[in-house]
Design an enzyme around this catalytic site. Structure first.
Site, mmCIF file in Angstrom:
data_model
loop_
_atom_site.group_PDB
_atom_site.id
_atom_site.type_symbol
_atom_site.label_atom_id
_atom_site.label_comp_id
_atom_site.label_asym_id
_atom_site.label_seq_id
_atom_site.Cartn_x
_atom_site.Cartn_y
_atom_site.Cartn_z
ATOM 1 C CD GLU A 1 -3.105 -1.146 2.072
ATOM 2 O OE1 GLU A 1 -2.948 -0.510 3.122
ATOM 3 O OE2 GLU A 1 -4.145 -1.778 1.808
ATOM 4 C CD GLU B 1 -4.265 -6.349 2.409
ATOM 5 O OE1 GLU B 1 -5.110 -5.687 3.045
ATOM 6 O OE2 GLU B 1 -3.040 -6.169 2.514
HETATM 7 C C1 BGP Z 1 -4.691 -3.142 4.691
HETATM 8 C C2 BGP Z 1 -3.402 -3.685 5.165
HETATM 9 C C3 BGP Z 1 -3.473 -4.944 5.940
HETATM 10 C C4 BGP Z 1 -4.767 -5.178 6.705
HETATM 11 C C5 BGP Z 1 -6.003 -4.674 6.008
HETATM 12 C C6 BGP Z 1 -7.286 -4.708 6.822
HETATM 13 O O1 BGP Z 1 -4.589 -1.769 4.673
HETATM 14 O O2 BGP Z 1 -2.502 -3.920 4.097
HETATM 15 O O3 BGP Z 1 -2.302 -5.037 6.674
HETATM 16 O O4 BGP Z 1 -4.686 -4.926 8.018
HETATM 17 O O5 BGP Z 1 -5.807 -3.404 5.490
HETATM 18 O O6 BGP Z 1 -7.369 -3.606 7.662
HETATM 19 P P1 BGP Z 1 -7.735 -3.694 9.188
HETATM 20 O O7 BGP Z 1 -6.740 -4.608 9.767
HETATM 21 O O8 BGP Z 1 -7.659 -2.334 9.738
HETATM 22 O O9 BGP Z 1 -9.116 -4.245 9.245
#
Ligand code: BGP
Length: 458
Positions: A157, A357
């Protein structure tokens, strides 16, 4: 590359691996955060000790790929210097275990867990020394694992980089500080160079591998059909989604980014040789990978914060979409947005895409006494998103390389909260870290076996 499309799941080292500083690992910024917040990143889901079991669960679900990251400070405890052989062996064993079940490792080189020593000594990515350390780390990874890992992602990201204040710094800087934007741009530019060097090295050292960037998608719609709102959404999409991809695909900062630097009186710390690397054909990535959780709305004038926008992904103000429902965590549920985003990406850059993701993070998973977890809400969310992926692949004919939903085995949230769960497998964080299959586990098994056709009834 024989395989056309991978079904699987995704995780990152600091949120999943645990293992603390065992096996000679050095501290990352998350080990330091643990001291400040009490969030036990040193344990997380303890993949470090459970990897054989976890990979066997993945195999049982039918996974064809697993996205994970290497903890830089497990290979180089100080970020640079001498390789920690025990750390190197750990990842080799993990990759071999994956291969045992024909699961393709998709490896993120950097998922935020910067070795703390680089923060202390060099103030993080703002220094070329950290960039040099990253190049050494990449060379080592490609040398150690190039025979076995054929899919690499550079930095997680990174398109949010300029918005994340002082993420890798020793010093908390405020926007009012005179050096704030210079620091932000220096750090950002070095991560951009880290991406280009990693891509080039990967192509040189593992000619049969594919390497891509990883971006946080943030699809904005106009709140109304008023052209001013349309323009507001366009500006958001340019800034958050397209500017960095323009940079990664052309090797040049576009005029919007140049203008931003000019307005902030930035002198970019760069050189002819860096520019040559950026523009070199071998520094161009093979595919684009991204996270997709929600879409947002923009309107002209001031945008306001979403009520639940406190996690790291929402670093900007936006409106909620009145046409869409929200998860219990406050994120809009927008499967059509995923199809739109995939198409938009491909129309612009003509590169294959990989969804690394996606998923529903909730606090509502309940572990019953008989070890079951009835997560029909997760199945409903994933069903619709997989339908969107199918449509993009099969009707829109976009080359989609894979669907690897986030946190396939429960892990720690980016905001540091283990009660927000995404997995097909429940991890009992409060007790013994025992794993339990959720209903979605059995559902996803059928989805994979049918190449996404058997999605059950809504
Ligand atoms: C993205 C990241 C992850 C993950 C995901 C979900 O931004 O790459 O590392 O955590 O988001 O977000 P959250 O954990 O806040 O639900």
């Amino acid at each position: 590359m024989k395989k056309q499309f991978f079904w699987g799941g995704s995780a990152s080292a600091f949120q999943f691996e645990g293992g603390g500083t065992e096996g000679g690992k050095g501290s990352s910024i998350y080990d330091i955060r643990e001291k400040e917040t009490g969030v036990t990143y040193s344990v997380a889901s303890d993949f470090y000790h459970h990897y054989k079991e976890d990979i066997s669960w993945m195999a049982e679900m039918g996974f064809q790929a697993f996205r994970m990251s290497i903890a830089w400070s497990r290979l180089f405890p100080d970020g640079d210097g001498v390789l920690n052989q025990e750390g190197a062996d750990f990842y080799r064993n993990v990759f071999l275990e994956l291969k045992k079940y024909q699961i393709e490792p998709v490896v993120t080189l950097f998922h935020w867990d910067l070795p703390y020593s680089l923060v202390q000594r060099y103030d993080g990515f703002q220094s070329k020394k950290t960039l040099q350390a990253f190049i050494q780390y990449c060379k080592t990874c490609f040398g150690l694992y190039g025979d076995i890992v054929k899919y690499w992602l550079t930095l997680n990201e990174n398109n949010l980089g300029l918005m994340l204040p002082s993420m890798y710094s020793n010093k908390k800087r405020r926007k009012s500080d005179a050096d704030y934007w210079q620091y932000q741009w220096d750090s950002y530019h070095n991560t951009v160079m880290a991406h280009f060097y990693a891509v080039r090295l990967c192509h040189e050292m593992i000619p049969d591998a594919k390497v891509g960037c990883m971006m946080a998608s943030s699809l904005a719609y106009p709140l109304s059909s008023d052209p001013r709102d349309v323009r507001a959404a366009q500006i958001h999409n340019q800034k958050v989604n397209w500017d960095e991809l323009d940079l990664f695909t052309t090797g040049r900062y576009n005029t919007r980014m140049q203008q931003q630097m000019k307005e902030a009186a930035i002198t970019l710390n760069t050189s002819e040789s860096e520019r040559a690397v950026m523009e070199d054909a071998s520094s161009k990535m093979d595919f684009i990978s991204f996270s997709y959780y929600f879409s947002v709305c923009m309107r002209d004038g001031e945008n306001k914060n979403n009520e639940n926008a406190k996690t790291i992904q929402m670093l900007y103000a936006a409106y909620e979409n009145p046409c869409l429902e929200k998860s219990t965590f406050g994120w809009t549920i927008d499967p059509m947005g995923l199809r739109i985003f995939i198409n938009e990406l491909y129309d612009r850059y003509k590169l294959p895409v990989m969804i690394v993701e996606n998923g529903l993070g909730v606090k509502d998973d309940i572990l019953n006494e008989d070890g079951t977890v009835h997560d029909e809400y997760r199945i409903a969310y994933l069903r619709e998103h997989i339908q969107a992926v199918n449509q993009a692949r099969k009707e829109d004919h976009v080359p989609v390389l894979g669907y690897l939903p986030w946190g396939c085995i429960d892990l720690y949230s980016a905001s540091g909260d283990w009660s927000k769960r995404y997995g097909f497998i429940y991890v009992d964080f409060a007790h013994d870290l025992k794993r339990y299959r959720k209903d979605s586990f059995f559902w996803y098994q059928k989805v994979i076996a049918s190449d996404g056709e058997e999605l059950g009834h809504s």
